[in-house]
Enzyme design. Structure first.
Site, PDB file in Angstrom:
ATOM      1  N   ASP A  12       0.847  -1.189   0.000  1.00  0.00           N
ATOM      2  CA  ASP A  12       0.000   0.000   0.000  1.00  0.00           C
ATOM      3  C   ASP A  12       0.884   1.242   0.000  1.00  0.00           C
ATOM      4  O   ASP A  12       1.785   1.375   0.838  1.00  0.00           O
ATOM      5  CB  ASP A  12      -0.893   0.032   1.250  1.00  0.00           C
ATOM      6  CG  ASP A  12      -1.820  -1.168   1.325  1.00  0.00           C
ATOM      7  OD1 ASP A  12      -2.098  -1.764   0.265  1.00  0.00           O
ATOM      8  OD2 ASP A  12      -2.259  -1.508   2.435  1.00  0.00           O
ATOM      9  N   SER A  36      -2.251  17.414 -10.542  1.00  0.00           N
ATOM     10  CA  SER A  36      -1.170  16.796  -9.807  1.00  0.00           C
ATOM     11  C   SER A  36      -1.178  17.387  -8.400  1.00  0.00           C
ATOM     12  O   SER A  36      -1.232  18.611  -8.236  1.00  0.00           O
ATOM     13  CB  SER A  36       0.176  17.075 -10.481  1.00  0.00           C
ATOM     14  OG  SER A  36       1.239  16.558  -9.703  1.00  0.00           O
ATOM     15  N   GLY A  48      -2.125  -6.849   1.663  1.00  0.00           N
ATOM     16  CA  GLY A  48      -2.706  -7.998   0.988  1.00  0.00           C
ATOM     17  C   GLY A  48      -3.338  -8.897   2.031  1.00  0.00           C
ATOM     18  O   GLY A  48      -2.707  -9.205   3.057  1.00  0.00           O
ATOM     19  N   ASN A 195     -17.771  -9.434   7.330  1.00  0.00           N
ATOM     20  CA  ASN A 195     -18.131  -8.407   8.303  1.00  0.00           C
ATOM     21  C   ASN A 195     -19.626  -8.153   8.181  1.00  0.00           C
ATOM     22  O   ASN A 195     -20.313  -8.804   7.370  1.00  0.00           O
ATOM     23  CB  ASN A 195     -17.289  -7.134   8.130  1.00  0.00           C
ATOM     24  CG  ASN A 195     -17.490  -6.466   6.773  1.00  0.00           C
ATOM     25  OD1 ASN A 195     -18.545  -6.573   6.153  1.00  0.00           O
ATOM     26  ND2 ASN A 195     -16.466  -5.753   6.312  1.00  0.00           N
ATOM     27  N   ASP A 257      -8.378  -9.035   9.255  1.00  0.00           N
ATOM     28  CA  ASP A 257      -7.382 -10.062   8.931  1.00  0.00           C
ATOM     29  C   ASP A 257      -6.743 -10.614  10.200  1.00  0.00           C
ATOM     30  O   ASP A 257      -6.501 -11.817  10.321  1.00  0.00           O
ATOM     31  CB  ASP A 257      -6.308  -9.475   8.014  1.00  0.00           C
ATOM     32  CG  ASP A 257      -6.879  -8.953   6.704  1.00  0.00           C
ATOM     33  OD1 ASP A 257      -7.954  -9.417   6.298  1.00  0.00           O
ATOM     34  OD2 ASP A 257      -6.239  -8.071   6.102  1.00  0.00           O
TER      35      ASP A 257
END
Length: 327
Positions: A12, A36, A48, A195, A257
């Site tokens: 990430d 930008s 992940g 969830n 997780d």
């Protein structure tokens, strides 16, 4: 218990913009946007779903088999996971694609502009669970977590063909799956993880009632954030467990997780669900108190104290002989 965790492995890239996107967007020129943003910081975090869960299992003293696909840029990440007890020998390294990346910029109003590059994740379906089982001397449980849909479907089918017990964790990929794919992924699962939101979404997409889903699997476990966790089966009413109160809330990333890792560790030690869920809740809270989904540290004393404070001495006594954490 020998646990194989299939699913995503990613990094990430998180940046913060010290302004507001709304101030930079012109409503009458949205058809031709070219902007930008100069950001203040950049955090690169390991992530992940499969890697996060394998990390959690590793810090609890297990040696999970991680099965996912990455690019040639995975070397440093591989070392990190191995140092935390994860067997990465079954990770596929793509010769042409890089490891999946989530790139996100957040402004002062917490609005986000993000991109996700799947990269090597597209090759995960080429991982053969029968070869993983042969190399490891057998697998006692396969967790099929979010990944490319074709990989999730293939690995679920392989579990059935090889008679490998499996747990289903479709979570983030639910919105991409068809009715038949959802039904295929959850039918026959020993555990189904969702969830609260995903629970409702799964019911809608599958077209099955809650009773019809429960009839097709072992147990359905639903995480509810600060409201704790519930578990239900076809034969018994739902049982609720409270969350373990955090000392502070730093980052919710990877909270679910970590719960899955703690729960699966508890069941791998043949502990009853009434103690496996509290372990999952305690590990999830440690993740909540840390920045990043793999930056938390644990100690057996801390985990057992938290469990005792929330769930009582008898539950703690069931876990105490087994909780051994890696530094």
């Amino acid at each position: 218990m020998r646990i194989a965790v299939t699913g995503s492995i990613a990094t990430d890239h998180l940046a913060t913009f010290p302004g507001r996107f709304a101030d930079e967007l012109m409503s009458d020129h949205l058809a031709h946007v070219s902007l930008s943003f100069l950001v203040d910081d950049l955090e690169v975090r390991r992530g992940g779903v499969a890697a996060n869960i394998a990390f959690g299992l590793g810090v609890l003293g297990l040696t999970p088999y991680l099965a996912g696909a990455v690019g040639t840029d995975f070397d440093e990440y591989r070392i990190w996971l191995k140092e935390h007890g994860v067997d990465t020998e079954h990770v596929r390294v793509s010769s042409r694609l890089q490891t999946a990346r989530f790139m996100c910029t957040t402004d002062l109003d917490r609005n986000q502009i993000a991109s996700f590059y799947a990269g090597a994740m597209a090759e995960t379906a080429q991982i053969d669970l029968s070869r993983v089982a042969e190399r490891t001397g057998g697998i006692d449980l396969v967790l099929v977590s979010p990944n490319s849909p074709d990989a999730m479907l293939r690995h679920t089918e392989q579990c059935r063909q090889l008679r490998l017990p499996f747990a289903a964790d479709p979570s983030q990929q639910l919105a991409r799956l068809t009715r038949e794919e959802v039904r295929h992924l959850i039918t026959g699962a020993r555990w189904l993880f969702t969830n609260a939101y995903e629970s409702a979404l799964l019911l809608e997409i599958s077209g099955w009632t809650r009773e019809e889903i429960l009839f097709r699997l072992g147990a359905w476990i639903t995480t509810r954030g600060a409201d704790g966790v519930s578990i239900e089966t076809a034969d018994e009413e739902a049982v609720s467990f409270p969350a373990v109160a955090p000392s502070t809330i730093v980052d919710p990333t990877g909270f679910g997780d970590a719960f899955r890792a703690g729960f699966l560790a508890g069941t791998s030690w043949r502990r009853p669900v009434l103690s496996a869920i509290p372990l999952g809740c305690a590990l999830a809270t440690r993740a909540l108190e840390s920045v990043g989904s793999q930056q938390y540290t644990v100690s057996s004393t801390d985990l057992l104290t938290r469990i005792a404070d929330t769930f009582g001495g008898p539950v703690t006594a069931l876990l105490a002989p087994h909780v051994e954490t890696r530094p």
